[in-house]
Design an enzyme around this catalytic site. Structure first.
Site, PDB file in Angstrom:
ATOM      1  N   PHE A   1      29.614  41.741  31.955  1.00 39.13           N
ATOM      2  CA  PHE A   1      30.245  41.986  33.382  1.00 39.13           C
ATOM      3  C   PHE A   1      30.619  43.444  33.430  1.00 39.13           C
ATOM      4  O   PHE A   1      31.649  43.811  33.143  1.00 39.13           O
ATOM      5  CB  PHE A   1      31.347  41.337  33.547  1.00 39.13           C
TER       6      PHE A   1
ATOM      7  N   ALA B   1      52.799  26.549  29.912  1.00 34.10           N
ATOM      8  CA  ALA B   1      51.938  26.094  30.902  1.00 34.10           C
ATOM      9  C   ALA B   1      51.534  27.112  32.078  1.00 34.10           C
ATOM     10  O   ALA B   1      52.434  27.870  32.493  1.00 34.10           O
ATOM     11  CB  ALA B   1      52.704  24.827  31.431  1.00 34.10           C
TER      12      ALA B   1
ATOM     13  N   GLY C   1      38.867  42.188  39.578  1.00 32.15           N
ATOM     14  CA  GLY C   1      39.622  42.142  38.840  1.00 32.15           C
ATOM     15  C   GLY C   1      40.277  42.591  37.412  1.00 32.15           C
ATOM     16  O   GLY C   1      41.050  42.617  36.784  1.00 32.15           O
TER      17      GLY C   1
ATOM     18  N   TYR D   1      46.497  36.676  38.966  1.00 27.37           N
ATOM     19  CA  TYR D   1      46.935  36.286  37.594  1.00 27.37           C
ATOM     20  C   TYR D   1      48.204  37.039  37.235  1.00 27.37           C
ATOM     21  O   TYR D   1      48.984  36.737  36.813  1.00 27.37           O
ATOM     22  CB  TYR D   1      45.545  36.259  36.583  1.00 27.37           C
TER      23      TYR D   1
ATOM     24  N   ASN E   1      51.064  27.616  40.474  1.00 26.50           N
ATOM     25  CA  ASN E   1      51.162  27.059  39.279  1.00 26.50           C
ATOM     26  C   ASN E   1      51.963  28.032  38.211  1.00 26.50           C
ATOM     27  O   ASN E   1      52.947  27.513  37.163  1.00 26.50           O
ATOM     28  CB  ASN E   1      50.000  27.189  38.178  1.00 26.50           C
TER      29      ASN E   1
HETATM   30  N1  UDP Z   1      33.423  39.468  29.986  1.00 26.32           N
HETATM   31  C1  UDP Z   1      32.043  39.448  29.683  1.00 26.32           C
HETATM   32  N2  UDP Z   1      31.159  38.317  29.961  1.00 26.32           N
HETATM   33  C2  UDP Z   1      31.921  37.167  29.780  1.00 26.32           C
HETATM   34  C3  UDP Z   1      33.360  36.934  29.700  1.00 26.32           C
HETATM   35  C4  UDP Z   1      33.953  38.097  29.796  1.00 26.32           C
HETATM   36  O1  UDP Z   1      31.531  40.393  30.047  1.00 26.32           O
HETATM   37  O2  UDP Z   1      30.997  35.916  29.659  1.00 26.32           O
HETATM   38  C5  UDP Z   1      34.043  40.638  29.919  1.00 26.32           C
HETATM   39  C6  UDP Z   1      35.089  40.638  30.984  1.00 26.32           C
HETATM   40  O3  UDP Z   1      34.790  41.248  32.150  1.00 26.32           O
HETATM   41  C7  UDP Z   1      36.555  41.383  30.321  1.00 26.32           C
HETATM   42  C8  UDP Z   1      36.321  41.294  28.858  1.00 26.32           C
HETATM   43  O4  UDP Z   1      35.174  40.535  28.674  1.00 26.32           O
HETATM   44  O5  UDP Z   1      35.950  43.047  30.439  1.00 26.32           O
HETATM   45  C9  UDP Z   1      37.371  40.199  28.351  1.00 26.32           C
HETATM   46  O6  UDP Z   1      37.272  39.071  29.106  1.00 26.32           O
HETATM   47  P1  UDP Z   1      38.167  37.958  29.075  1.00 26.32           P
HETATM   48  O7  UDP Z   1      37.902  36.972  30.266  1.00 26.32           O
HETATM   49  O8  UDP Z   1      37.827  37.508  27.813  1.00 26.32           O
HETATM   50  O9  UDP Z   1      39.613  38.189  28.994  1.00 26.32           O
HETATM   51  P2  UDP Z   1      40.645  39.060  29.995  1.00 26.32           P
HETATM   52  O10 UDP Z   1      40.651  40.316  29.682  1.00 26.32           O
HETATM   53  O11 UDP Z   1      40.246  38.779  31.512  1.00 26.32           O
HETATM   54  O12 UDP Z   1      41.873  38.277  29.793  1.00 26.32           O
END
Ligand code: UDP
Length: 324
Positions: free
Chosen positions: A207, A73, A283, A140, A91
């Protein structure tokens, strides 16, 4: 063997519950159903419990008296944690402390913890080993790193035994099609790409294209949820047998860039969905790849689904044929 599973109605927890149930463990799931689904609990009983309430946790622990607790959780989104750190510290850190204190009070001292690669922040060396310094760069990762510190202190003070599993990027769905990820506003890359292919979103944003990687997009180590689930069973058996605390990375030891994931998603779905390149997400580190040789050596973990196409295929199958 009785196992209490928090968050067992969620994505990873439900896959682990399925394996536990199949292997004959007696399972009780507690979940507040904030993101989970009761239909995802395929084995054992489900009680709606929120870890904010110590009284309820105590009651469950007393009544069920588990041999071990597996704790899934949590809130899990990096970007949300930057915007709303309080939610993550409450959380993931405070509520976990509630659970841990109640466990000690009830003399239940075996714990499997869902940690994350985000505890490493921007690792200096990749693949990352478990003894790399912890420098989380978002709330996180910090919220989970705090728990790892607490666990270490609990071991010393109360003889509390735990295994912390640091997950890299968990993806994919149950190859038998019974389970998968089912969030309202999923932000993870593979889920988001597939939902875009399905037409649920207009386009997929990439991103950041200025990372120091070969194609400029961030690199992650994507691990199939069933390989991850299997590692939990091995960790549980190890903990109960060896009575030793330990920490393991779980990933495949190689990564894919966002662009590579997008291309594979297009290939698997056969849909050339719209993509737009945009700024980095706050982040996000550039590269996260696991060195999981320790899990393979100590737990005898043998991952079976180290194949990005297979990971995406199982997730796509779930997207198209969801049960909940
Ligand atoms: N990412 C992206 N577009 C999206 C979601 C994620 O470009 O719509 C990129 C994000 O910036 C990261 C990678 O994909 O570099 C993995 O992100 P995700 O959120 O899947 O997992 P995280 O590594 O943050 O736990």
């Amino acid at each position: 063997m009785k196992i209490l599973v928090t968050g067992g109605a969620g994505y990873i927890g439900s896959h682990v519950v399925k394996l536990l149930g199949k292997r004959g463990y007696e399972v009780l799931v507690i979940d507040n159903l904030s993101t989970g689904h009761k239909e995802a609990v395929l084995y054992g009983n489900l009680e709606i419990v929120d870890l904010a309430g110590k009284k309820e946790i105590n009651k469950v622990l007393k009544e069920f008296n588990p041999d071990a607790v597996m704790h899934f959780a949590a809130a899990i989104e990096v970007a949300e944690s930057v915007e709303n750190p309080a939610k993550y510290y409450r959380n993931n850190t405070v509520n976990t402390l509630n659970l841990l204190e109640s466990m000690v009070d009830n003399d239940i001292k075996n714990f499997i913890f869902s940690s994350t690669a985000a505890v490493y922040g921007m690792p200096e060396k990749v693949p990352v080993k478990e003894d790399s310094p912890l420098n989380p760069i978002n709330p996180y990762g910090q919220s989970k790193a705090f728990v790892e510190k607490i666990l270490n202190d609990f071991d010393k003070a109360y003889d509390f035994k735990y295994i912390s599993l640091r997950y890299f990027n968990v993806a994919g769905a149950d190859p038998e099609g019974e389970l998968g990820q089912s969030y309202q506003n999923a932000t993870h890359l593979i889920t988001r790409a597939l939902k875009t292919a399905k037409g649920e979103y207009e386009k997929l944003y990439i991103f950041g294209t200025d990372y120091p990687t070969s194609d400029g997009t961030a690199i992650r180590d994507y691990i199939h949820v069933m390989d991850l689930a299997e590692a939990h069973i091995l960790a549980l058996d190890y903990l109960l047998k060896e009575k030793k605390s330990d920490i393991f990375n779980l990933g495949y030891g190689h990564g894919y860039s966002v662009k590579e994931v997008v291309e594979t998603a297009k290939k698997v779905t056969g849909i050339d969905f719209p993509v737009e390149e945009t700024d980095r997400r706050p982040g996000d580190p550039a590269v996260l790849i696991a060195d999981s040789t320790k899990a393979k050596r100590v737990l005898n973990w043998k991952p079976k689904y180290d194949n990005l196409e297979f990971i995406i295929k199982t997730a796509w199958n779930w997207e198209l044929n969801k049960k909940f």
